[in-house]
Design a protein around this motif. Sequence first.
Motif, PDB file in Angstrom:
ATOM      1  N   GLN A  24      -9.913   3.250  13.901  1.00 10.62           N
ATOM      2  CA  GLN A  24      -8.687   3.386  14.064  1.00 10.62           C
ATOM      3  C   GLN A  24      -8.318   4.878  14.061  1.00 10.62           C
ATOM      4  O   GLN A  24      -7.884   5.370  13.245  1.00 10.62           O
ATOM      5  CB  GLN A  24      -7.582   2.798  13.099  1.00 10.62           C
ATOM      6  CG  GLN A  24      -6.025   2.775  13.549  1.00 10.62           C
ATOM      7  CD  GLN A  24      -5.831   2.216  14.807  1.00 10.62           C
ATOM      8  OE1 GLN A  24      -6.140   2.818  15.844  1.00 10.62           O
ATOM      9  NE2 GLN A  24      -5.680   0.968  14.856  1.00 10.62           N
TER      10      GLN A  24
ATOM     11  N   ARG B 205       0.759  -1.043   0.040  1.00 11.29           N
ATOM     12  CA  ARG B 205       0.145  -0.180   0.196  1.00 11.29           C
ATOM     13  C   ARG B 205       0.746   1.173  -0.005  1.00 11.29           C
ATOM     14  O   ARG B 205       0.231   2.400  -0.219  1.00 11.29           O
ATOM     15  CB  ARG B 205      -0.697  -0.072   1.291  1.00 11.29           C
ATOM     16  CG  ARG B 205      -0.198   0.045   2.693  1.00 11.29           C
ATOM     17  CD  ARG B 205      -1.487  -0.141   3.637  1.00 11.29           C
ATOM     18  NE  ARG B 205      -0.926   0.334   4.851  1.00 11.29           N
ATOM     19  CZ  ARG B 205      -0.186  -0.698   5.792  1.00 11.29           C
ATOM     20  NH1 ARG B 205       0.257  -1.956   5.331  1.00 11.29           N
ATOM     21  NH2 ARG B 205       0.442  -0.447   6.872  1.00 11.29           N
TER      22      ARG B 205
ATOM     23  N   ALA C 173     -12.869   4.210   8.551  1.00 11.53           N
ATOM     24  CA  ALA C 173     -11.363   3.834   8.893  1.00 11.53           C
ATOM     25  C   ALA C 173     -11.246   4.718  10.065  1.00 11.53           C
ATOM     26  O   ALA C 173     -10.470   4.280  11.197  1.00 11.53           O
ATOM     27  CB  ALA C 173     -10.550   3.823   7.822  1.00 11.53           C
TER      28      ALA C 173
ATOM     29  N   THR D 286      -6.686  -7.670   8.362  1.00 12.27           N
ATOM     30  CA  THR D 286      -6.701  -6.196   8.291  1.00 12.27           C
ATOM     31  C   THR D 286      -7.094  -5.578   7.347  1.00 12.27           C
ATOM     32  O   THR D 286      -7.299  -5.823   6.087  1.00 12.27           O
ATOM     33  CB  THR D 286      -5.243  -5.894   8.466  1.00 12.27           C
ATOM     34  OG1 THR D 286      -4.335  -6.545   9.382  1.00 12.27           O
ATOM     35  CG2 THR D 286      -4.775  -4.277   8.784  1.00 12.27           C
TER      36      THR D 286
ATOM     37  N   ASP E 294      -2.552   6.385   6.994  1.00 16.70           N
ATOM     38  CA  ASP E 294      -2.701   5.005   7.065  1.00 16.70           C
ATOM     39  C   ASP E 294      -3.437   4.604   8.410  1.00 16.70           C
ATOM     40  O   ASP E 294      -2.900   5.179   9.585  1.00 16.70           O
ATOM     41  CB  ASP E 294      -1.212   4.411   7.156  1.00 16.70           C
ATOM     42  CG  ASP E 294      -1.498   3.053   7.066  1.00 16.70           C
ATOM     43  OD1 ASP E 294      -2.018   2.453   6.034  1.00 16.70           O
ATOM     44  OD2 ASP E 294      -0.627   2.297   7.704  1.00 16.70           O
ATOM     45  N   ARG E 295      -4.347   3.926   8.413  1.00 17.79           N
ATOM     46  CA  ARG E 295      -5.301   3.472   9.618  1.00 17.79           C
ATOM     47  C   ARG E 295      -5.555   2.106   9.516  1.00 17.79           C
ATOM     48  O   ARG E 295      -6.711   1.683   8.999  1.00 17.79           O
ATOM     49  CB  ARG E 295      -6.751   4.411   9.656  1.00 17.79           C
ATOM     50  CG  ARG E 295      -6.284   5.822   9.857  1.00 17.79           C
ATOM     51  CD  ARG E 295      -7.690   6.549   9.883  1.00 17.79           C
ATOM     52  NE  ARG E 295      -7.477   8.147  10.057  1.00 17.79           N
ATOM     53  CZ  ARG E 295      -7.458   8.658  10.715  1.00 17.79           C
ATOM     54  NH1 ARG E 295      -7.301   7.992  12.004  1.00 17.79           N
ATOM     55  NH2 ARG E 295      -7.163   9.938  10.872  1.00 17.79           N
ATOM     56  N   PRO E 296      -4.751   1.136   9.943  1.00 21.06           N
ATOM     57  CA  PRO E 296      -5.026  -0.228   9.584  1.00 21.06           C
ATOM     58  C   PRO E 296      -6.008  -0.650  10.793  1.00 21.06           C
ATOM     59  O   PRO E 296      -5.611  -0.207  11.977  1.00 21.06           O
ATOM     60  CB  PRO E 296      -3.713  -1.017   9.620  1.00 21.06           C
ATOM     61  CG  PRO E 296      -2.810   0.246  10.511  1.00 21.06           C
ATOM     62  CD  PRO E 296      -3.347   1.357  10.118  1.00 21.06           C
TER      63      PRO E 296
ATOM     64  N   SER F 151      -7.970   4.536  -0.411  1.00 22.09           N
ATOM     65  CA  SER F 151      -7.126   5.508  -1.063  1.00 22.09           C
ATOM     66  C   SER F 151      -7.009   5.370  -2.399  1.00 22.09           C
ATOM     67  O   SER F 151      -6.540   4.194  -2.970  1.00 22.09           O
ATOM     68  CB  SER F 151      -5.863   5.442  -0.415  1.00 22.09           C
ATOM     69  OG  SER F 151      -4.760   6.566  -0.732  1.00 22.09           O
TER      70      SER F 151
ATOM     71  N   TYR G  37      -8.446  -1.370   5.832  1.00 24.76           N
ATOM     72  CA  TYR G  37      -7.593  -0.307   5.545  1.00 24.76           C
ATOM     73  C   TYR G  37      -8.638   0.777   5.093  1.00 24.76           C
ATOM     74  O   TYR G  37      -9.509   0.680   4.465  1.00 24.76           O
ATOM     75  CB  TYR G  37      -6.506  -0.022   4.600  1.00 24.76           C
ATOM     76  CG  TYR G  37      -5.320  -1.204   4.894  1.00 24.76           C
ATOM     77  CD1 TYR G  37      -4.554  -0.746   6.040  1.00 24.76           C
ATOM     78  CD2 TYR G  37      -5.369  -2.505   4.549  1.00 24.76           C
ATOM     79  CE1 TYR G  37      -3.240  -1.466   6.125  1.00 24.76           C
ATOM     80  CE2 TYR G  37      -4.300  -3.338   4.945  1.00 24.76           C
ATOM     81  CZ  TYR G  37      -3.527  -2.750   5.843  1.00 24.76           C
ATOM     82  OH  TYR G  37      -2.521  -3.838   6.002  1.00 24.76           O
TER      83      TYR G  37
ATOM     84  N   LEU H 119     -11.163  -2.872   2.180  1.00 19.55           N
ATOM     85  CA  LEU H 119     -11.183  -1.346   1.901  1.00 19.55           C
ATOM     86  C   LEU H 119     -12.544  -0.570   2.495  1.00 19.55           C
ATOM     87  O   LEU H 119     -13.645  -0.911   1.534  1.00 19.55           O
ATOM     88  CB  LEU H 119     -10.524  -0.816   0.568  1.00 19.55           C
ATOM     89  CG  LEU H 119      -9.262  -1.442   0.446  1.00 19.55           C
ATOM     90  CD1 LEU H 119      -8.929  -1.150  -1.183  1.00 19.55           C
ATOM     91  CD2 LEU H 119      -8.164  -1.091   1.141  1.00 19.55           C
TER      92      LEU H 119
END
Length: 748
Positions: free
Chosen positions: A176, A37, A172, A106, A87-89, A111, A108, A166
């Motif tokens: 997170q 990513r 997201a 996971t 970035d927000r996993p 984007s 995300y 996603l």
Amino acid sequence: MLTRDRLGTFVAVLLSTAIVAAALLLWTSSRPRVPDRFEELGVVVQSPAATNPAEFFAEPVPWPAATAQELADRLGKLPGVTAVVQDRPFYAQPVRSGRPVPGLTTGYGWSAGAARLVAGTPPTGERDVVVGSDLRVPIGHEVTVLTATGPTSWRVTGHVEGSAVLVAGTVAARLQPGVRAIGLGGDPDPAAVRAVVGSAGTVLTGAGRGALEPRADARLRWIGTQVLTATVALAGFACVFLVASTSAFGVNQRRREIGLLRAVGATPRQIRSTLYRSALLVGGVAAALGVLLGAVLALVLDGFLVDARFQPVGFTVHWEPWALAVAFLAGPLVSLLGAAASARRASRIGPLEALRVAEVEDRPMSRSRWIAGLTAAAIGAAAGLYTATAADVTDMAQFALLGAMALVVAAALLAPAVVPLLVRLLLWPVTGITGSLVRESALTGVRRTASTAAPVLLTVAFGVFITGTVQTSTAAYAVRRAATVDTGTVLIPNGTPGLTDAAAPGAPLPTQVYVAGASVAVVGLPTQSPGTALVSPDAAEKFGDSVTVTYADGVRETLRIAGEAPAGPIPAELVLARDVVRDHDKSALAPAAFTAAAPTTPGAELVSVATYAERADAEEDRLVWSFTLLLLVMSAGAGALAVANTLLMSTRHRVRDYRVLRLAGATPRQVALTVALESTLVVAIGSLLGGATAMLALLGSAGSLAAQVGAEISVIVPWPLISAIVAACLVLALVASTPSALRARPSR
């Protein structure tokens, strides 16, 4: 010319060089990999690193949402920036046919710069999701996704290649809030980015973006490095040991040749030089072939390391000329080190002494051998005592290995002192002329018998020590884990990394917080009050009356220390309120729930306490056992080859004795039976000495483990596996020795 006397040295150096070459190539190839990513994002800003040691693999200290947004806004105004991606996993695992999809855990935020649609539209709503095409969920259909709070139903709006989950950026941000990385699309100037970021983070470009790899992948690479390092260390020790024993045996068989050289005027220095040149020649040829073999071995092993989870997915071998050069130089060095002691002893042989035909050894144990053997035994005993009192697992492992090596050396050096007793005990039930011949032959050649048994000693000792250490440690930690559970059954994850709130609403909830920049293990319990914390007895000195923590979402809070935490099944330095942990870590999952309630959601399984204790660290145990088998195969393989070569050399030099037996009336079958009994005796002596040596080393580890878990621990050894190793040594010994004896003809 490669004679049989040099074959053992050649094989040992070949193996050691091949192992070193393969290990160095794999080690230099173990580099951080840029996550997919971030491939299209040329510059990435990472939040401040935690101050923990590298082996903790701590995540960076996150920015709170407001700080991350402010930094992103400033970075977005820089020239050349076309996109800013926070970035927000978060934990998200699709469910298919009622079971969680393995390996996809996971999610995300969407984007456009980091993902490309192959069909459909991007996610925009609260329950919209884009998934990988390999999930095979049609666009417009619903898919169940497990999040930390439980299963939810989301509508698929699009597909991307590969495996992915996603969601919209706002979703997201809710799942997170904390941010650890901000990626910049386009072509910004890294210097300008650093000027904006200052001390608030680290600017990563090019291969430096590999620092963004998941901590799990970094840990796998570290484990792989430890495996390779230990393999090289054990290979070096084993091969030097085997070369030394083979060289000593070969020099003993060449006593008459050395005596002739001394008789015609050769000096001790010239004798040593001759043996050293021979060792260098054999080592150089073996090293050249070993480097080629190691390069091929590295290509074969890269896939194995990934499959065995010693390296992350995407690991490949990179060619490094210096690694091959170092491996080549290791060959002659190993050969010289192994030949040094035997060359020094050979140079002291006098002409008359070496020319004697008698096979009786006047002094099987020299003064220098006694001193060296007792010194090694003292080092092994000291290491064993330190191991027994070690409170740290790493210290225990290091000193236990040191003690085992020292005891192996001591057993090999002191073996001639105990061989006569072992010969009489082992051959006591054997009667008749064959038993008498074998007994007297072994007693008159005590040093020869000890040297022949040395490879078996090494093979069995490391087999028992390595497997026994792993089995004993695994059982000890399972006992400690089971002792902390006061329920009859335990709810554990089944196909998921942990239990959701829907599966286990009151289960202990672990997370990580940051105190003064260092990551600290925390567990959330429903009995704890908000605004307070309990501290574990081991960490009480680190905290005072209060502690300021930074949560997983970047929010800071000062908590009052309310007392000492009780012992529990999940180790942690601080105990907080469970609701507080959930509020600040939206992806936290419970490793287990200590209850009798059956699961009502996917991804959970009710098991007994014993099963929980076995499975809690199943992945860790699998990695350790794979590592163990790798070391065992390497050491046992080298030792087995040395056994075959040593017996082959011994039988070849005793052909004259077998001819005498034939002239005395012995049949070929009787000669073969005599040789087989001698080989069996040697394997039995080596196995007994190796097993006793390893058990002494294991006692120290058992003592340390007993102190760590607070319970009595017994040494556990997989004897069927060890029996197979001994049987393999015996078969190789018989195959190597009996054919030469059968070829002895009385007419020659």
